[in-house]
Design an enzyme around this catalytic site. Structure first.
Site, PDB file in Angstrom:
ATOM      1  N   ASP A   1     -16.662 -11.720 -46.479  1.00  0.00           N
ATOM      2  CA  ASP A   1     -18.066 -11.914 -46.829  1.00  0.00           C
ATOM      3  C   ASP A   1     -18.875 -10.999 -45.920  1.00  0.00           C
ATOM      4  OD1 ASP A   1     -20.699 -12.724 -47.091  1.00  0.00           O
ATOM      5  OD2 ASP A   1     -20.323 -14.845 -46.730  1.00  0.00           O
TER       6      ASP A   1
ATOM      7  N   TRP B   1     -21.455 -20.349 -42.581  1.00  0.00           N
ATOM      8  CA  TRP B   1     -21.159 -19.798 -43.906  1.00  0.00           C
ATOM      9  C   TRP B   1     -19.664 -19.806 -44.211  1.00  0.00           C
ATOM     10  CZ3 TRP B   1     -24.823 -20.319 -47.002  1.00  0.00           C
ATOM     11  CH2 TRP B   1     -26.144 -20.159 -46.594  1.00  0.00           C
TER      12      TRP B   1
ATOM     13  N   LYS C   1     -30.243  -9.211 -47.971  1.00  0.00           N
ATOM     14  CA  LYS C   1     -30.398  -8.968 -46.538  1.00  0.00           C
ATOM     15  C   LYS C   1     -30.453  -7.468 -46.227  1.00  0.00           C
ATOM     16  CE  LYS C   1     -27.847 -13.246 -45.686  1.00  0.00           C
ATOM     17  NZ  LYS C   1     -28.895 -14.099 -45.125  1.00  0.00           N
TER      18      LYS C   1
END
Length: 377
Positions: free
Chosen positions: A181, A111, A205
């Site tokens: 993030d 990511w 999530k």
């Protein structure tokens, strides 16, 4: 899983499990929200009723994350991947390099790698830590080559695919804001927002449903955007319009509000952190004590409490055993344990909504499977 087996034990990495109490309340309010006569799905995003929802969600988030008053909370769309572009578009002008705007990236998994790649369209991103594949650790921060001219220093606090979590806030150079993030570990542990310029994450999530991205921005970083920045990704535009420049993810905001209420009612972030440590320890202890039957290649210092990747049948994994493991898990009502397609193996995502009992069920299955197959590895 057969339909008559009841509700699954959900270890999906995202979209992930939502607390059952939240789902039940959403079900009760689905058709007629707060006696308004209609659903949140049908409600005007500019109505008084929805204004209460979005303001209530923001207030709860501020309380649970201890967000200082000099930060704006923006409810955005485009997922975390949208922020890969929004961040350089909004912050590139802060670079002191007047020849070519630059930014520093700590690349620790897929990511952060994707974020760095996306940033190439807008500025010169520099990998400060010389990352090497496979991603199994984080190099000593003392070795990172930070640039005093960088617009920002970017890192991913938890790499969902590779199971790498950075729990200590990285140090940044004076005048260089830190960007995090936190998509897959937001509110799973205490987190100091005040040490960051931007903190963002998708909600699918740990905070609800897919479609909503929360971006927390220090106010003095707003207003520096490139003139070509799309309005829906422009922090100043979204701030000025209180996140309703366009129709936001209304139902996503509502679900996140319910999740935040659940977090508050169940003891807040510190109670969640205690439970999450207990859950991940259950699984890591079995891996560590399996005499190599299960293996996790991630450096113990950086092993994630949220996403536990492991192999079955040795360090490289035995595909036959792993397939049998997954089949047996499904038969026991456990879903979402297949590792990411880029790395294979098994991955247990132990997000906030996953209970101690559900984690215990996985732990017991791992013990039973090992006992039955140890001689086949």
């Amino acid at each position: 899983m057969a339909a008559d087996q009841g509700k699954a034990i959900n270890f999906n990495a995202g979209p992930a499990k939502i607390p059952e109490a939240v789902m039940e309340k959403a079900q009760r309010e689905f058709i007629n929200y707060a006696r308004t006569g209609h659903s949140i799905l049908e409600m005007s995003h500019r109505s008084t009723d929805f204004d209460k929802v979005i303001k209530g969600c923001e207030q709860l988030l501020r309380e649970e994350m201890s967000i200082p008053g000099d930060y704006d909370v923006l409810f955005m769309q485009g997922g975390a991947s949208g922020q890969f572009a929004a961040i350089p578009l909004n912050l590139a002008a802060l670079s002191r390099n007047k020849v070519q705007s630059c930014a520093d990236y700590v690349v620790t998994g897929s990511w952060s790698e994707k974020a760095c790649k996306e940033a190439e369209k807008y500025l010169n991103p520099v990998k400060v830590n010389s990352p090497k594949k496979p991603y199994v650790s984080v190099s000593d921060p003392a070795s990172w080559t930070r640039d005093a001219d960088a617009a920002y220093l970017y890192y991913c606090a938890n790499e969902t695919v590779h199971g790498i979590e950075i729990c200590e806030v990285p140090e940044t150079l004076p005048g260089v804001p830190l960007v995090a993030d936190v998509s897959s570990n937001i509110l799973s542990r205490p987190f100091d927002v005040s040490k960051h310029g931007i903190v963002y994450g998708g909600t699918q999530k740990n905070l609800g449903a897919a479609g909503l991205t929360i971006t927390i921005v220090q106010k003095d970083l707003i207003g520096h955007e490139h003139k070509m920045t799309p309005s829906v990704f422009c922090y100043s535009e979204m701030s000025k319009n209180n996140s309703v420049y366009n129709t936001p993810s209304c139902y996503g905001i509502y679900i996140t509000k319910l999740v935040l209420e659940w977090i508050k009612e169940t003891g807040g972030v510190h109670a969640l952190f205690d439970r999450n440590q207990t859950k991940s320890t259950m699984i890591y202890d079995i891996i560590n004590g399996s005499d190599g039957f299960y293996s996790c290649g991630v450096d113990p210092k950086y092993r994630s409490h949220m996403n536990v990747p492991f192999r079955v049948g040795g360090a490289a994994g035995n595909e036959v055993l792993e397939k049998e493991f997954l089949t047996g898990a499904v038969a026991r009502g456990m879903i979402g344990l297949k590792g990411h397609r880029s790395v294979g193996g098994i991955r247990a995502s132990l997000y906030n909504a996953v209970t101690l009992e559900e984690t215990g069920a996985l732990a017991e299955y791992m013990k039973e499977f090992m006992a039955d197959h140890h001689d086949k590895q």
